[in-house]
Design a protein around this motif. Structure first.
Motif, PDB file in Angstrom:
ATOM      1  N   ASP A 158      12.799 135.408 -40.212  1.00 25.00           N
ATOM      2  CA  ASP A 158      13.295 135.600 -38.851  1.00 25.00           C
ATOM      3  C   ASP A 158      13.738 137.029 -38.574  1.00 25.00           C
ATOM      4  N   GLU A 159      13.628 137.902 -39.560  1.00 21.63           N
ATOM      5  CA  GLU A 159      14.077 139.281 -39.401  1.00 21.63           C
ATOM      6  C   GLU A 159      12.861 140.196 -39.290  1.00 21.63           C
ATOM      7  N   ASN A 160      12.729 140.906 -38.175  1.00 22.39           N
ATOM      8  CA  ASN A 160      11.555 141.735 -37.964  1.00 22.39           C
ATOM      9  C   ASN A 160      11.850 142.865 -36.982  1.00 22.39           C
ATOM     10  N   ILE A 161      10.935 143.829 -36.939  1.00 23.74           N
ATOM     11  CA  ILE A 161      10.985 144.975 -36.032  1.00 23.74           C
ATOM     12  C   ILE A 161       9.623 145.082 -35.357  1.00 23.74           C
ATOM     13  N   SER A 162       9.630 145.390 -34.078  1.00 27.81           N
ATOM     14  CA  SER A 162       8.379 145.603 -33.361  1.00 27.81           C
ATOM     15  C   SER A 162       8.581 146.677 -32.300  1.00 27.81           C
ATOM     16  N   VAL A 163       7.495 147.265 -31.858  1.00 27.44           N
ATOM     17  CA  VAL A 163       7.506 148.269 -30.794  1.00 27.44           C
ATOM     18  C   VAL A 163       6.495 147.836 -29.741  1.00 27.44           C
ATOM     19  N   GLU A 164       6.935 147.844 -28.500  1.00 28.40           N
ATOM     20  CA  GLU A 164       6.066 147.554 -27.373  1.00 28.40           C
ATOM     21  C   GLU A 164       6.200 148.672 -26.346  1.00 28.40           C
ATOM     22  N   MET A 165       5.193 148.826 -25.510  1.00 28.74           N
ATOM     23  CA  MET A 165       5.204 149.891 -24.511  1.00 28.74           C
ATOM     24  C   MET A 165       4.427 149.444 -23.286  1.00 28.74           C
ATOM     25  N   SER A 166       4.754 150.040 -22.180  1.00 31.33           N
ATOM     26  CA  SER A 166       4.052 149.719 -20.940  1.00 31.33           C
ATOM     27  C   SER A 166       2.689 150.396 -20.920  1.00 31.33           C
ATOM     28  N   SER A 167       1.830 149.868 -20.092  1.00 37.29           N
ATOM     29  CA  SER A 167       0.491 150.440 -19.977  1.00 37.29           C
ATOM     30  C   SER A 167       0.550 151.761 -19.224  1.00 37.29           C
ATOM     31  N   PRO A 168      -0.143 152.791 -19.683  1.00 41.53           N
ATOM     32  CA  PRO A 168      -0.099 154.081 -18.983  1.00 41.53           C
ATOM     33  C   PRO A 168      -0.765 154.031 -17.609  1.00 41.53           C
ATOM     34  N   SER A 169      -1.654 153.069 -17.394  1.00 37.99           N
ATOM     35  CA  SER A 169      -2.353 152.984 -16.114  1.00 37.99           C
ATOM     36  C   SER A 169      -1.561 152.241 -15.048  1.00 37.99           C
ATOM     37  N   SER A 170      -0.569 151.432 -15.481  1.00 35.96           N
ATOM     38  CA  SER A 170       0.187 150.630 -14.512  1.00 35.96           C
ATOM     39  C   SER A 170       1.656 151.022 -14.430  1.00 35.96           C
ATOM     40  N   SER A 171       2.047 152.106 -15.060  1.00 33.97           N
ATOM     41  CA  SER A 171       3.452 152.519 -15.020  1.00 33.97           C
ATOM     42  C   SER A 171       3.527 154.028 -14.918  1.00 33.97           C
ATOM     43  N   TYR A 227      19.438 140.045 -31.098  1.00 32.61           N
ATOM     44  CA  TYR A 227      18.319 140.877 -30.652  1.00 32.61           C
ATOM     45  C   TYR A 227      18.859 142.233 -30.220  1.00 32.61           C
ATOM     46  N   LEU A 228      18.282 143.277 -30.780  1.00 32.53           N
ATOM     47  CA  LEU A 228      18.705 144.638 -30.467  1.00 32.53           C
ATOM     48  C   LEU A 228      17.500 145.395 -29.922  1.00 32.53           C
ATOM     49  N   SER A 229      17.674 146.030 -28.781  1.00 28.70           N
ATOM     50  CA  SER A 229      16.590 146.771 -28.140  1.00 28.70           C
ATOM     51  C   SER A 229      17.008 148.214 -27.907  1.00 28.70           C
ATOM     52  N   VAL A 230      16.066 149.111 -28.128  1.00 31.18           N
ATOM     53  CA  VAL A 230      16.237 150.526 -27.807  1.00 31.18           C
ATOM     54  C   VAL A 230      15.129 150.886 -26.831  1.00 31.18           C
ATOM     55  N   LEU A 231      15.514 151.431 -25.677  1.00 31.44           N
ATOM     56  CA  LEU A 231      14.568 151.756 -24.613  1.00 31.44           C
ATOM     57  C   LEU A 231      14.500 153.266 -24.431  1.00 31.44           C
ATOM     58  N   GLY A 232      13.292 153.794 -24.315  1.00 29.14           N
ATOM     59  CA  GLY A 232      13.087 155.218 -24.094  1.00 29.14           C
ATOM     60  C   GLY A 232      11.842 155.444 -23.264  1.00 29.14           C
ATOM     61  N   VAL A 233      11.763 156.580 -22.611  1.00 22.66           N
ATOM     62  CA  VAL A 233      10.633 156.908 -21.740  1.00 22.66           C
ATOM     63  C   VAL A 233      10.040 158.244 -22.162  1.00 22.66           C
ATOM     64  N   GLU A 234       8.727 158.258 -22.264  1.00 23.69           N
ATOM     65  CA  GLU A 234       7.963 159.471 -22.533  1.00 23.69           C
ATOM     66  C   GLU A 234       6.510 159.183 -22.180  1.00 23.69           C
ATOM     67  N   ASN A 235       5.776 160.212 -21.829  1.00 24.81           N
ATOM     68  CA  ASN A 235       4.361 160.085 -21.474  1.00 24.81           C
ATOM     69  C   ASN A 235       4.149 159.114 -20.305  1.00 24.81           C
ATOM     70  N   ASN A 236       5.132 159.068 -19.400  1.00 26.99           N
ATOM     71  CA  ASN A 236       5.110 158.166 -18.239  1.00 26.99           C
ATOM     72  C   ASN A 236       5.074 156.693 -18.633  1.00 26.99           C
ATOM     73  N   ARG A 237       5.550 156.391 -19.836  1.00 33.87           N
ATOM     74  CA  ARG A 237       5.524 155.014 -20.343  1.00 33.87           C
ATOM     75  C   ARG A 237       6.922 154.622 -20.807  1.00 33.87           C
ATOM     76  N   LEU A 238       7.202 153.325 -20.703  1.00 31.26           N
ATOM     77  CA  LEU A 238       8.461 152.769 -21.201  1.00 31.26           C
ATOM     78  C   LEU A 238       8.224 152.206 -22.592  1.00 31.26           C
ATOM     79  N   TYR A 239       8.987 152.704 -23.572  1.00 31.55           N
ATOM     80  CA  TYR A 239       8.885 152.248 -24.958  1.00 31.55           C
ATOM     81  C   TYR A 239      10.101 151.369 -25.273  1.00 31.55           C
ATOM     82  N   GLU A 240       9.861 150.327 -26.055  1.00 34.78           N
ATOM     83  CA  GLU A 240      10.957 149.450 -26.459  1.00 34.78           C
ATOM     84  C   GLU A 240      10.839 149.100 -27.940  1.00 34.78           C
ATOM     85  N   LEU A 241      11.883 149.449 -28.688  1.00 28.49           N
ATOM     86  CA  LEU A 241      12.010 148.986 -30.071  1.00 28.49           C
ATOM     87  C   LEU A 241      12.784 147.687 -30.066  1.00 28.49           C
TER      88      LEU A 241
END
Length: 273
Positions: free
Chosen positions: A130-143, A229-243
């Motif tokens: 149940d313990e894991n890390i993942s990274v997701e990001m928004s699409s560069p074409s829609s954000s 659940y712990l989330s870190v949000l950051g923006v770069e390259n016109n995209r939203l990144y979430e750890l």
């Protein structure tokens, strides 16, 4: 002939001298004692090369001998109990850099990567599933994010993160109930000069042990899981990144320092075209 036989016989055995009466204690004699290097620590006997030496006879009072034996046993037990604590080592973090998508993070070295999990990158503990890390990001074409402040304040971002979690964990099973709570929201400026939001959420899942029972007393509610659940949000390259970091609450209490190091290590980077 008789004279030669008599001369060939060994001399008669002399009786031992009577014991000394000067000492009031009875002595226990140890004829030879073999002393080996590292002998007082049997846990390391497989890895230590022993060099042995033999000492001469010695005699000690029986009371002193028992004291030595008991003391050796007690100290060996203390040493045995302290060995596991001394063997524990701090968690080693390994860095992961994605130059193509523009982010980097650190994760525990013994965690394994899982492919096909739906995220851009996914690591999990090989023992605590149940313990894991993942990274997701928004699409560069829609954000077209310019800053993490486009999400509003940290509190507003926390509500959006929680809503997204509850949507993903929505269940069609009968008798399933989820309880959620935003534990904290904050913002920080990292050493790269970028602004990040941090959100911590607790979610509990409850289910009935017999959801098809007719009588309410036959539907006993039990706790399925309790997670942080712990989330870190950051923006770069016109995209939203979430750890995203998921861990059971009882594990989080034990590994909080290491997990917060993972959160602080997350960085978003400019993609070089």
């Amino acid at each position: 002939m008789a004279r030669s036989i008599i001369h060939s016989l060994p001399p008669p055995i002399q009786p031992p001298p009577p014991p000394l009466e000067s000492s009031r204690h009875t002595a226990a004699t140890f004829p030879y004692l073999t002393v080996c290097g590292g002998g007082n620590n049997s846990l390391h006997s497989h890895s230590i090369s022993r060099q042995c030496e033999t000492t001469k006879d010695f005699a000690v009072p029986r009371r002193s001998a028992m004291t030595i034996i008991l003391s050796s046993f007690v100290f060996s037990r203390i040493n045995l109990n302290t060995q596991p604590a001394m063997a524990q080592s701090p968690v080693v973090l390994r860095e992961y850099i994605d130059t193509f998508d523009g982010y980097s993070l650190k994760y525990p070295k013994n965690w394994i990567q899982v492919r096909g999990a739906g995220a851009d990158i996914f690591f999990r503990d090989p023992y605590v599933l149940d313990e894991n890390i993942s990274v997701e990001m928004s699409s560069p074409s829609s954000s077209s994010y310019k800053s993490v402040e486009d999400l509003g304040s940290p509190e507003e971002a926390g509500k959006k993160v929680l809503k997204q979690f509850l949507t993903e964990f929505m269940s069609t099973r009968l008798g399933v109930r989820r309880e959620s709570n935003i534990l904290s929201t904050s913002s920080r400026v990292a050493d790269d000069g970028k602004l990040y939001y941090q959100v911590e959420v607790n979610i509990k899942s409850y289910a009935n042990n017999n959801e098809l029972a007719v009588m309410p007393q036959d539907r006993v509610v039990r706790l399925e899981w309790d997670r942080r659940y712990l989330s870190v949000l950051g923006v770069e390259n016109n995209r939203l990144y979430e750890l995203r970091l998921q861990t059971p609450e009882n594990v989080f209490v034990e590994e909080e320092n290491e997990l917060r190091q993972v959160m602080d290590s997350f960085k978003v980077n400019k993609i070089l075209v």
